[in-house]
Each structure stands twice: as C-alpha cells, then as structure tokens.
Design a protein around this motif. Structure first.
Motif, PDB file in Angstrom:
ATOM      1  N   ARG A   6       0.821  -1.205   0.000  1.00 30.21           N
ATOM      2  CA  ARG A   6       0.000   0.000   0.000  1.00 30.21           C
ATOM      3  C   ARG A   6       0.856   1.256   0.000  1.00 30.21           C
ATOM      4  NH1 ARG A   6      -3.234  -0.905  -2.651  1.00 30.21           N
ATOM      5  NH2 ARG A   6      -4.913   0.484  -2.001  1.00 30.21           N
ATOM      6  N   ILE A   7       2.000   1.167   0.610  1.00 31.96           N
ATOM      7  CA  ILE A   7       2.831   2.360   0.715  1.00 31.96           C
ATOM      8  C   ILE A   7       3.267   2.840  -0.671  1.00 31.96           C
ATOM      9  CG2 ILE A   7       5.016   1.116   1.043  1.00 31.96           C
ATOM     10  CD1 ILE A   7       5.836   3.319   2.986  1.00 31.96           C
ATOM     11  N   CYS A   8       3.432   1.908  -1.613  1.00 31.04           N
ATOM     12  CA  CYS A   8       3.811   2.307  -2.968  1.00 31.04           C
ATOM     13  C   CYS A   8       2.677   3.091  -3.623  1.00 31.04           C
ATOM     14  CB  CYS A   8       4.140   1.087  -3.817  1.00 31.04           C
ATOM     15  SG  CYS A   8       5.436   0.062  -3.113  1.00 31.04           S
ATOM     16  N   ALA A   9       1.455   2.603  -3.411  1.00 32.96           N
ATOM     17  CA  ALA A   9       0.298   3.302  -3.970  1.00 32.96           C
ATOM     18  C   ALA A   9       0.141   4.665  -3.301  1.00 32.96           C
ATOM     19  CB  ALA A   9      -0.965   2.475  -3.770  1.00 32.96           C
ATOM     20  N   LEU A  10       0.379   4.697  -2.003  1.00 33.41           N
ATOM     21  CA  LEU A  10       0.263   5.961  -1.277  1.00 33.41           C
ATOM     22  C   LEU A  10       1.284   6.969  -1.792  1.00 33.41           C
ATOM     23  CD1 LEU A  10      -0.949   7.520   1.221  1.00 33.41           C
ATOM     24  CD2 LEU A  10       1.036   6.684   2.473  1.00 33.41           C
ATOM     25  N   TYR A  11       2.486   6.473  -1.989  1.00 34.61           N
ATOM     26  CA  TYR A  11       3.563   7.328  -2.487  1.00 34.61           C
ATOM     27  C   TYR A  11       3.168   7.976  -3.815  1.00 34.61           C
ATOM     28  CZ  TYR A  11       8.048   8.126  -4.927  1.00 34.61           C
ATOM     29  OH  TYR A  11       9.074   8.646  -5.669  1.00 34.61           O
ATOM     30  N   ARG A  12       2.583   7.164  -4.674  1.00 36.36           N
ATOM     31  CA  ARG A  12       2.191   7.720  -5.973  1.00 36.36           C
ATOM     32  C   ARG A  12       0.953   8.600  -5.877  1.00 36.36           C
ATOM     33  NH1 ARG A  12       4.077   2.817  -7.657  1.00 36.36           N
ATOM     34  NH2 ARG A  12       2.013   1.957  -7.355  1.00 36.36           N
ATOM     35  N   ALA A  13       0.078   8.265  -4.932  1.00 33.76           N
ATOM     36  CA  ALA A  13      -1.092   9.123  -4.726  1.00 33.76           C
ATOM     37  C   ALA A  13      -0.641  10.509  -4.256  1.00 33.76           C
ATOM     38  CB  ALA A  13      -2.035   8.503  -3.697  1.00 33.76           C
ATOM     39  N   ARG A  14       0.412  10.514  -3.463  1.00 32.74           N
ATOM     40  CA  ARG A  14       0.964  11.776  -2.994  1.00 32.74           C
ATOM     41  C   ARG A  14       1.526  12.579  -4.174  1.00 32.74           C
ATOM     42  NH1 ARG A  14       3.623  15.406  -2.850  1.00 32.74           N
ATOM     43  NH2 ARG A  14       5.072  16.288  -1.361  1.00 32.74           N
ATOM     44  N   LEU A  15       2.276  11.905  -5.039  1.00 27.80           N
ATOM     45  CA  LEU A  15       2.815  12.573  -6.227  1.00 27.80           C
ATOM     46  C   LEU A  15       1.688  13.083  -7.114  1.00 27.80           C
ATOM     47  CD1 LEU A  15       5.665  10.141  -7.370  1.00 27.80           C
ATOM     48  CD2 LEU A  15       5.940  12.353  -6.274  1.00 27.80           C
ATOM     49  N   TRP A  16       0.719  12.217  -7.312  1.00 27.55           N
ATOM     50  CA  TRP A  16      -0.404  12.548  -8.187  1.00 27.55           C
ATOM     51  C   TRP A  16      -1.176  13.749  -7.638  1.00 27.55           C
ATOM     52  CZ3 TRP A  16      -5.642  12.499  -7.013  1.00 27.55           C
ATOM     53  CH2 TRP A  16      -6.516  12.635  -8.103  1.00 27.55           C
ATOM     54  N   SER A  17      -1.462  13.716  -6.328  1.00 30.47           N
ATOM     55  CA  SER A  17      -2.304  14.781  -5.777  1.00 30.47           C
ATOM     56  C   SER A  17      -1.572  16.119  -5.788  1.00 30.47           C
ATOM     57  CB  SER A  17      -2.792  14.416  -4.373  1.00 30.47           C
ATOM     58  OG  SER A  17      -1.717  14.155  -3.513  1.00 30.47           O
ATOM     59  N   GLU A  18      -0.264  16.075  -5.620  1.00 29.80           N
ATOM     60  CA  GLU A  18       0.454  17.350  -5.680  1.00 29.80           C
ATOM     61  C   GLU A  18       0.425  17.905  -7.106  1.00 29.80           C
ATOM     62  OE1 GLU A  18       4.488  17.386  -4.232  1.00 29.80           O
ATOM     63  OE2 GLU A  18       4.818  19.419  -4.995  1.00 29.80           O
ATOM     64  N   LYS A  19       0.614  17.001  -8.052  1.00 25.78           N
ATOM     65  CA  LYS A  19       0.599  17.406  -9.452  1.00 25.78           C
ATOM     66  C   LYS A  19      -0.764  18.015  -9.803  1.00 25.78           C
ATOM     67  CE  LYS A  19       1.456  15.198 -13.931  1.00 25.78           C
ATOM     68  NZ  LYS A  19       0.469  14.216 -14.378  1.00 25.78           N
ATOM     69  N   GLU A  26      -1.700  21.834 -10.855  1.00 22.60           N
ATOM     70  CA  GLU A  26      -2.370  22.116 -12.129  1.00 22.60           C
ATOM     71  C   GLU A  26      -3.661  22.893 -11.912  1.00 22.60           C
ATOM     72  OE1 GLU A  26      -0.627  18.249 -14.511  1.00 22.60           O
ATOM     73  OE2 GLU A  26      -2.793  18.373 -14.140  1.00 22.60           O
ATOM     74  N   ALA A  27      -4.325  22.618 -10.795  1.00 21.56           N
ATOM     75  CA  ALA A  27      -5.588  23.302 -10.518  1.00 21.56           C
ATOM     76  C   ALA A  27      -5.342  24.673  -9.872  1.00 21.56           C
ATOM     77  CB  ALA A  27      -6.464  22.441  -9.619  1.00 21.56           C
ATOM     78  N   GLY A  28      -4.083  25.020  -9.702  1.00 22.57           N
ATOM     79  CA  GLY A  28      -3.759  26.330  -9.142  1.00 22.57           C
ATOM     80  C   GLY A  28      -4.092  26.474  -7.673  1.00 22.57           C
ATOM     81  N   LYS A  29      -4.060  25.360  -6.945  1.00 17.10           N
ATOM     82  CA  LYS A  29      -4.322  25.433  -5.502  1.00 17.10           C
ATOM     83  C   LYS A  29      -3.155  26.131  -4.808  1.00 17.10           C
ATOM     84  CE  LYS A  29      -7.999  22.763  -5.614  1.00 17.10           C
ATOM     85  NZ  LYS A  29      -9.318  23.272  -5.269  1.00 17.10           N
ATOM     86  N   GLY A  62     -28.435  14.904 -11.792  1.00 13.74           N
ATOM     87  CA  GLY A  62     -27.108  14.872 -11.195  1.00 13.74           C
ATOM     88  C   GLY A  62     -26.215  15.978 -11.709  1.00 13.74           C
ATOM     89  N   ILE A  63     -25.287  16.407 -10.852  1.00 14.08           N
ATOM     90  CA  ILE A  63     -24.274  17.366 -11.277  1.00 14.08           C
ATOM     91  C   ILE A  63     -22.911  16.707 -11.103  1.00 14.08           C
ATOM     92  CG2 ILE A  63     -23.134  19.584 -10.839  1.00 14.08           C
ATOM     93  CD1 ILE A  63     -25.686  20.727  -9.863  1.00 14.08           C
ATOM     94  N   ASN A  64     -22.087  16.821 -12.131  1.00 13.65           N
ATOM     95  CA  ASN A  64     -20.703  16.418 -12.023  1.00 13.65           C
ATOM     96  C   ASN A  64     -19.890  17.689 -11.756  1.00 13.65           C
ATOM     97  OD1 ASN A  64     -18.003  15.811 -12.514  1.00 13.65           O
ATOM     98  ND2 ASN A  64     -18.510  14.223 -14.016  1.00 13.65           N
ATOM     99  N   PHE A  65     -19.426  17.829 -10.541  1.00 14.07           N
ATOM    100  CA  PHE A  65     -18.757  19.068 -10.150  1.00 14.07           C
ATOM    101  C   PHE A  65     -17.336  19.141 -10.695  1.00 14.07           C
ATOM    102  CE2 PHE A  65     -22.081  18.804  -6.888  1.00 14.07           C
ATOM    103  CZ  PHE A  65     -22.626  20.066  -7.038  1.00 14.07           C
ATOM    104  N   HIS A  66     -16.842  18.008 -11.120  1.00 12.61           N
ATOM    105  CA  HIS A  66     -15.501  17.990 -11.698  1.00 12.61           C
ATOM    106  C   HIS A  66     -15.532  18.659 -13.078  1.00 12.61           C
ATOM    107  CE1 HIS A  66     -11.497  16.936 -12.375  1.00 12.61           C
ATOM    108  NE2 HIS A  66     -11.641  15.709 -12.849  1.00 12.61           N
ATOM    109  N   THR A  67     -16.586  18.317 -13.839  1.00 18.58           N
ATOM    110  CA  THR A  67     -16.686  18.854 -15.190  1.00 18.58           C
ATOM    111  C   THR A  67     -17.662  20.017 -15.270  1.00 18.58           C
ATOM    112  OG1 THR A  67     -18.403  17.219 -15.629  1.00 18.58           O
ATOM    113  CG2 THR A  67     -16.167  16.632 -16.266  1.00 18.58           C
ATOM    114  N   ASN A  68     -18.342  20.303 -14.138  1.00 15.92           N
ATOM    115  CA  ASN A  68     -19.377  21.345 -14.103  1.00 15.92           C
ATOM    116  C   ASN A  68     -20.443  21.140 -15.172  1.00 15.92           C
ATOM    117  OD1 ASN A  68     -18.679  23.020 -11.831  1.00 15.92           O
ATOM    118  ND2 ASN A  68     -16.832  23.540 -12.975  1.00 15.92           N
TER     119      ASN A  68
END
Lengths: 251, 669
Positions: free
Chosen positions: A202-215, A219-222, B296-302
C-alpha cells in the motif's frame, strides 16, 4: 481521557503557509502507519524485520506462508540464478508463469543475459549454449510477439559487443542490476496476486497518490507551498548543505 | 451559503475571554431549527460576555436556554442538540434519521458526516438520560431546565462529544440534501412525508405563468464529486407541467425551475431542458405519472445530466458556475401534481453507483499511470525512497531492533544484487541512535502500563521534557492513576466469582452504583471514596470461613492496592485541583468518576480503562522528546500520509478528483 493534544511541531520552512496548517491538522493514526509498514515488510519480503516489528510494536503476527519462498526467489533473481527462481516459482504455482507470458519471457531473457555474460567473460569461450538457449527457449515465444522479438534481438546483440566497457546505453541497461530488481519485483507481485493478495504494498500506492495529488493540485492552481519536504533526514549522498530540499519528492 | 433567516446561529465557543481553551471553531456553526418561525439569537458569542438572552419562540427548545445557565462546555453541546431538530428528532423522541446515499458510501465526505452524526446521537442520548434523571425532559418548559444549578447535571457532556468526534473541531460539515425545505417554497406548494413529498396545492387559476417551486434543505455538495437525486412523479395532474432540476438560492420560487437565471430543469410536459429562459432545448422524452426522474451534477466537469426510469439521458447543461451553490429544486403549476423525492434514503432507479465506481477507477488509473512514468526513470528511485521512509519511521519511533533488522535485510538484498557484492544502503540511517533506544524503553514502559518507569526514565534522560510539557506530565499522572484503578478492577474481577457476596451488600452496591451513574458529582467524591473503601475492605472479613490462603493474600493485595490508589488519587487531586485549565479539570473529573463505580468494566466509563488509552500518551511523550532533541515530531512517513490527505481534501472541496479518493480506505487498509 482528554483528547486535547498539544501540537508540537518542529520548525520547517513551510510552517507559515496556510496549507501547512491543514497538513498538521491531519492526525494519522498510529495503527494505520504501523499497518503501512507491516504491509510493506510482508509484501516486499522482509520476514526478520516483520517478526521483530510485531515484537517491538506489539502487533499481531501476520501469517504469510509464501514469504520465505518469495524471499528465496527474489534472492535467486537478484543473484542472476534464474533457473532456480523459475523452478521455485513453479513449485509455488505453475499457473503464475503460464498465465503471464510477459513475465515468463522477462525471466528467460534475464537467463539469456546471464548466459551471454558468462560465455563472453573471457575470449575464446564457447557461445553456443547462449545461442541454443535463445533459439530453443526465447525464439518460439518471440515469434508471435513484436515486443518480445525486439527484446530478444537487442539481447542477442550483446554477443557481438561483449566483452566491452563501452556499450551503448540501451545495451548497458541490460547488464545493470536494476533490470533484475525490476523483474524480481514483478515476480513478487505476480506471486502475491496469485495468492489472492494485493500485488504491491500500500505504501507504494500511497507514495504515488501523494505525487499525483500534488501534481493535480498544482495544475488546478491550488495554494500550496512550493516545496513540501517530508523531513527524511538527508543521507550523506543527497545532502545539499541546507538539508531541507534533499527529500523533496520529485516526479 | 446560508441564505435564509430561518437559520439560527448559535455561536457556542463560550466566553472566549475567560476560557483560553474554548473551541473557537464551534462558533459560526449554524443551527437549524425544526419549528419554523422560531429564531434564536446568538447566545454568548465568542469573545463577548454572556449578555444575550435566547428568545425561545415556542418554548420547545429547552436545551437552548440552558446554555445560558453556565459558561462551560455546555453551549457547544446545546448547539448540537438544536441542530438535531433539523432532522425532526426532537418531536418524535427517536433518533434522527440519517442516511448515506448509496453512491457516497465509503467516501471521505460520508465518513465525516457520519462521525458527526454519531457524536450528535451520543450527545442526545446522554442528554436524555441525564435529563430524565433530573426530572427535566425535553418537553418540560424551558424554565425548569434553567433552574439547574450551573455545573450540576451536564458535567462533561460537551467534551465527550468533542472527544468522540474530533471532526467537530474542524469546520462544521454541511450535510447533503435530506428533504424539501418547508421554509424555502412558494406558498402554494405543500410538503408531506417528512419532507419527501411535495405537491401543488394552489387554486390552479392564478396568474398565467404563476407556478410554485421548492428547494431542498441543503445545497448539492461539491465534495461529492458527483451529486445525484431522484424524484418519482406521484401524479402529473392534467398537463404534467413539472420541472425537475436545481437552482441557486436566490432564484424566485414562483416560477418553474429553468425559466429563471441560475436555475436548470428538465420539464415533463415537453421533455425539453431549460435554463435561464422559457424556451427550452430538445433533450429527452416527456415524463408523467410514475416516471422516475434523476438529476445529477458532475462538479468535476461542471456539467449536469438527467435520467429517466434508470436510463441515462446524456449531458443536459455545461459550464455550470463553479462557485455557485445549487439546491435540488422542483416546480409545478397545476393541482394534483405531486412529486416524491429520493435524496438517497432509498435505492436509486439509475445505477449511479457504477457511474461513481467508474470515476474512481479512472482516478486510480491516473495514479497507476504515474507509476508507469516513474518506472521509466528506474524503479530504484521509488524502491530506495520507500525503504528510506520505512527505515526512518522505525528509527524515529524508536523501534530500534526492527530498524536494525531492516537495515540488515536491505543490505543482504543489495549485496545479492550488486555485481561486486558491495552493498550501498546509504539511503538508510544505520548509525546507532542512543536516543532511539531510550525512547523505545520509555514507550515500552507506558505501553506496559508501567508509568512510574516511564517517568523515571524520562526524568533521567530528558529532564526538561516533563517540565516543559506540563500537560504531558499531567496525562502521565492521570494514566498512572487509571492503571492503578485498572489493577484494582482486575484483581477484583479475579476475586469476584469466588466470593459469595451477601445479598444485602450487593443491593447496597447496586443502589450506590445507580446513584453514582446519574449523579457523578465531584462534590460527592470523598464520600464515595469512603464507601468504596468500605466495600473492598469489608469483604475479606465477611468471608472469614473461606479456606483459600491464596484468596486471602489476594484480598489483602486488593486492599493494599485500593489504599495506594486512593492515596495516589488524593495526591493527584491536590496537585492539580486548582489548575484553571479546562482540559485538566475535565480529565480529573473523568478519571475520578472511574472510582465511583464498583464494577468499572461495565460502566459507561469503561473505555477509559482500556489499554489502548496508553498509546496516545506514549506517542505524545515520544513526540515531545523528539522535539526537545530538535528533531521533527513526526516521521517522514506520517508526513507523507498527512500531505496526501491534505492534498486530496484540497482536491475534493470544490468537487475535483479528490472527491473520489478516501486516503485511509484506498491506501491505508
């Protein structure tokens, strides 16, 4: 008892970023983390460590009958003793390689590489064993698969260039221990899956989830800090003087 | 967000000026009252003194007015209680109905909401039992509750709530829609069946395009990722002029949704879909009686979609405003038109679960793809990084032997792999760490229940830690007291079956218990101590004819233990009784309440005795020692979990892909 805890956190460069507060607010539970560790030790095959961990952390022993065999198989592949590895895999469950031709081919190719390596280690050695093995074991499988065929052809060119210290990168890859490590990891995964377990820790998946979520977040400008170190103490090799950026996860 | 005056805000942080440990995040929690028209004024707004009175319009919300009685933790508790009214719970006396729509089961959002709900139920039960024992049920007038002496019967309720559901400390979580909102409808709309059924009840001969619409009680939550609800047309009336969809909070309710800006709907009489205008665009078929329409609303795609009788009809609207709160909304125009909503209380006609599964799978796929990409750089980076994480965690948390074994096994692995038999394990910390050994020793002592040993070692190796972290010192002391009570209870339990307790004794004990459980008032504490002492010490002499020496020895031991425990308790009380901090007071009260029970293991306080209670104390002390050594209080692996969870939640709040990830479920189990 009162659950109020005092937040004790060492100063980090990102402390003042509002996002850091959200990170600090997440309170991972100790059993969850212990689970991650235990899961890793079992699935990646560190039986002695796992045993010691159950003792020191006061955990229940996780039974895994395949762990000894998996460790032996991994060891055999890492050493380049592919014959032993294949026999042991088939002892466990012959279906594993039957059902996964790519994995079987990867193992056989490793074996071919080892044969080539040994018969080219000194001038004047007989190269027929390598050629025989290639034509009897690998060629029939490669005939029906483009990818296999390419891999086989590339491997055979080793015969021409070896022994040499100056191989082109593509060929040099074949001789690196990482290739064995990769195949060994794949074999381990396949065995686990054949036993109905999860293939990777699971730790491998978690590691990649961490990479993915940061990416995704970037991208979403958070609004997140530019770097988010984990606090892994920099090893001597990585140390870059300020000791903070060494463990930043890079993609 | 909260748009109507019918929400009453109860700022419940109590008097922030005098209580440094008040819970500020509790303020700003909006409380929804079940009886329309009853409006509460804020009581004791954070940072102000208690001067506001609550105006209780119908005298029903007794618990509300009680919050005026004291400044302790009670307000946060009352705010939870009155919130329950929104579920219609106080009227029928049962538990509030709580449901999780099938497609949200297992989601982080549903988990959070469920935790909050459970805490609310627990608070409600305790409040009820507490109330009934004091002859002040909810139905009595508020004044009787007000008459309670401050600090008498509501001891510790609020902090119990907070302890059970730490999420309360966070921002309050807004529920998904649960019913049609009786205060957010056009007068000609009638609501029945717990807010599920809405029907047109007007004259039907009003102005030409006069219609009636209604909205649900909560907006469609973005953190669902995809939100979906259904309505069944119970009766389409004559013309079936029905609109099903969603609208913003300010959209006028005298028009069918879809005709006004910020409203969107699929209409039954023509099968068109409408937004912002009275001219629709072709979309689906007409619908009428017994048809089930989903929205339904898909909030990811709005984007928004509809379903009819379980069939997906395709995207109806695009480019929904990402910052707008949309409420489920329906509109009707003629008599005999009636719709029943399913906000997830029942299975849906459309297989929304599969749609959500599909979204989840897509995201897991993205994560796996990332793996493939990282594989191209060579898997060794990942392997080594993870080995580093594991090794550092083991060392950090003081698992000395495990860390050593791990380094050993990794080295063996590296040796087999390397062509020249050398092993590069520079990514693992291998040097001996004397502090790790000490920390492990201290932790092991606490986990064994040997608090004295832990205190001794801590004082010996890290003298400043307990001085600088008085709260941890206090917790250790409390834990020691609990351990003493534990040993007494354990020994007592061993003796119990063999001692024929005289019936008179038993009945005294049980009445004692009963009284204690309802009025665990700390003022009675000393008296109970004596009684307790009498019970335990009295037993051996009453059973003099018992032939078992071992038993006698045990009895003796129990007496000694009890004596020691009580002495320690007195000492503890003396040391901290005057501590002004609220959490200290609470912890003291809780701990001391334990001795009030003869058979603690069967009391409601039994969880306090569980050995797993040692873990947080051990971890807190471990963290404090690490900090005192100038090291990070959490291991890199914990940071990894924390960062992932925080990042995912960041990606979930606005309906992004994080909505489909539950870090704990997906990666930690």
């Amino acid at each position: 008892m009162s659950s109020s805890t005092v937040s004790v956190s060492a100063p980090t460069p990102t402390q003042h970023h509002p996002f850091q507060r959200k990170v600090d607010e997440v309170k991972p539970s100790k059993p969850d983390i212990d689970f991650l560790v235990m899961d890793y030790l079992i699935s990646h095959g560190y039986p002695d460590t796992a045993m010691e961990f159950t003792k020191e952390a006061g955990l229940a022993l996780v039974e895994d009958e395949s762990i000894e065999a998996r460790v032996e198989i991994r060891h055999a592949i890492h050493k380049g003793d592919i014959d032993t590895a294949i026999n042991k895999i088939n002892d466990l469950d012959p279906q594993i390689l039957d059902k996964d031709p790519a994995l079987h081919f990867a193992l056989l190719r490793l074996q071919l590489i080892e044969l080539i390596r040994s018969c080219t280690s000194a001038p004047g050695l007989d190269i027929t064993p390598a050629i025989n093995f290639a034509s009897s074991q690998l060629a029939p499988r490669a005939a029906t698969n483009e990818v296999f065929l390419k891999d086989l052809e590339l491997t055979m060119t080793l015969l021409i260039f070896l022994p040499s210290t100056d191989l082109q990168p593509q060929l040099a890859e074949l001789l690196k221990p990482q290739l064995r490590q990769e195949v060994a990891a794949k074999v381990n995964e396949a065995i686990l899956i054949s036993l109905g377990a999860r293939g990777e820790a699971r730790i491998c998946a978690l590691y990649r989830a961490r990479l993915w979520s940061e990416k995704q977040a970037r991208e979403a400008g958070k609004d997140i800090p530019a770097v988010m170190p984990l606090g892994l103490e920099p090893s001597p090799v990585q140390s870059n003087g300020n000791g903070e950026a060494a463990d930043v996860m890079v993609q | 967000m909260f748009r109507r005056g019918s929400y009453a805000q109860v700022a419940s942080g109590s008097t922030g000026t005098t209580q440094p440990n008040s819970i500020p995040s509790q303020s700003g929690q909006f409380v929804r009252l079940s009886n329309s028209g009853s409006i509460m004024l804020g009581t004791g707004i954070l940072g102000q003194s208690h001067h506001a009175r609550s105006i209780d319009a119908d005298g029903y919300h007794a618990s509300m007015s009680n919050s005026l009685g004291r400044s302790g933790p009670a307000p946060s508790y009352t705010s939870q209680m009155s919130h329950m009214g929104g579920y219609g719970a106080l009227q029928d006396g049962g538990a509030p109905t709580f449901f999780v729509p099938s497609y949200l089961q297992g989601s982080r959002y549903a988990e959070k909401l469920e935790e909050e709900h459970k805490a609310r139920i627990a608070a409600y039960r305790e409040q009820r039992s507490s109330n009934s024992s004091n002859a002040a049920s909810l139905s009595t007038s508020s004044s009787s509750v007000n008459l309670h002496k401050p600090g008498h019967s509501y001891r510790g309720l609020a902090h119990e709530i907070i302890e059970r559901a730490p999420s309360f400390v966070d921002e309050p979580i807004v529920s998904w829609p649960t019913r049609w909102d009786e205060r957010d409808k056009y007068p000609q709309m009638e609501v029945e069946e717990d807010g599920r059924l809405a029907k047109f009840a007007g004259a039907g001969k009003s102005a030409h395009d006069e219609a009636a619409a209604i909205r649900a009680d909560h907006p469609m939550p973005r953190q669902c990722g995809i939100y979906y609800y259904e309505v069944t047309v119970v009766s389409k009336g004559r013309d079936g002029i029905i609109g099903v969809g969603f609208s913003g909070s300010k959209v006028p309710l005298n028009r069918i949704p879809g005709w006004e800006p910020d409203s969107f709907a699929y209409h039954g009489d023509d099968g068109l879909c409408f937004t912002s205008t009275t001219s629709g665009k072709p979309y689906g078929e007409k619908f009428g009686t017994l048809d089930v329409i989903g929205c339904g609303i898909n909030f990811h795609t709005n984007t928004a979609f509809f379903t009819k009788n379980g069939r997906y009809l395709g995207t109806a609207f695009k480019d929904l405003k990402p910052n707008m709160q949309y409420y489920p909304s329906i509109g009707m125009k003629k008599n005999n038109e009636a719709l029943r909503a399913n906000f997830g209380q029942e299975p849906f006609a459309f297989d929304i679960d599969t749609m959500i599964q599909h979204e989840k799978a897509k995201i897991q796929q993205e994560i796996v793809t990332l793996r493939a990409q990282s594989k191209e750089h060579g898997s060794t980076d990942e392997t080594q990084f993870i080995q580093g994480l594991i090794g550092q965690y083991l060392a950090h948390d003081g698992y000395v032997e495990t860390a050593r074994k791990f380094a050993q096994e990794v080295r063996q692995e590296a040796k087999a792999l390397s062509p020249d038999g050398s092993a590069d394990v520079s990514h693992l910390q291998t040097e001996e760490d004397i502090d790790a050994v000490n920390r492990q020793r201290i932790r092991a002592a606490i986990l064994d229940g040997d608090i004295d040993k832990a205190l001794k070692h801590t004082n010996a190796y890290y003298p400043s830690v307990l001085r600088d972290n008085e709260n941890i010192y206090f917790k250790l002391r409390c834990r020691k007291f609990i351990e003493m009570i534990r040993s007494c209870a354990e020994l007592n339990a061993q003796l119990q079956p063999t001692i024929p307790t005289p019936s008179s004794k038993r009945s005294t004990a049980s009445t004692l218990n009963k009284r204690n459980s309802t009025a665990t008032d700390e003022y009675d504490f000393e008296m109970e101590l004596d009684e307790q002492l009498g019970v335990h010490n009295g037993a051996p002499w009453e059973n003099e004819d018992d032939e078992d020496d071992d038993l006698e020895a045990k009895q003796k031991k129990l007496g000694d233990l009890t004596q020691a425990m009580i002495e320690y308790g007195m000492e503890l009380k003396q040391e901290f009784a005057n501590d002004p901090r609220r959490e200290v007071k609470r912890a003291l009260e809780d701990t001391f309440a334990l001795i009030a029970y003869e058979n603690v293991r069967e009391s409601s306080l039994a969880p306090l005795l569980e050995t797993k209670g040692r873990v947080p104390v051990a971890e807190e002390l471990n963290s404090a020692i690490l900090v005192s050594l100038g090291k990070s209080s959490s291991a890199a692996l914990e940071r990894l979990v924390q960062q992932t969870e925080a990042l995912v939640s960041e990606l979930a709040d606005d309906g992004g892909p994080g909505a489909f990830i539950n870090v704990r479920k997906d990666f930690l189990q």
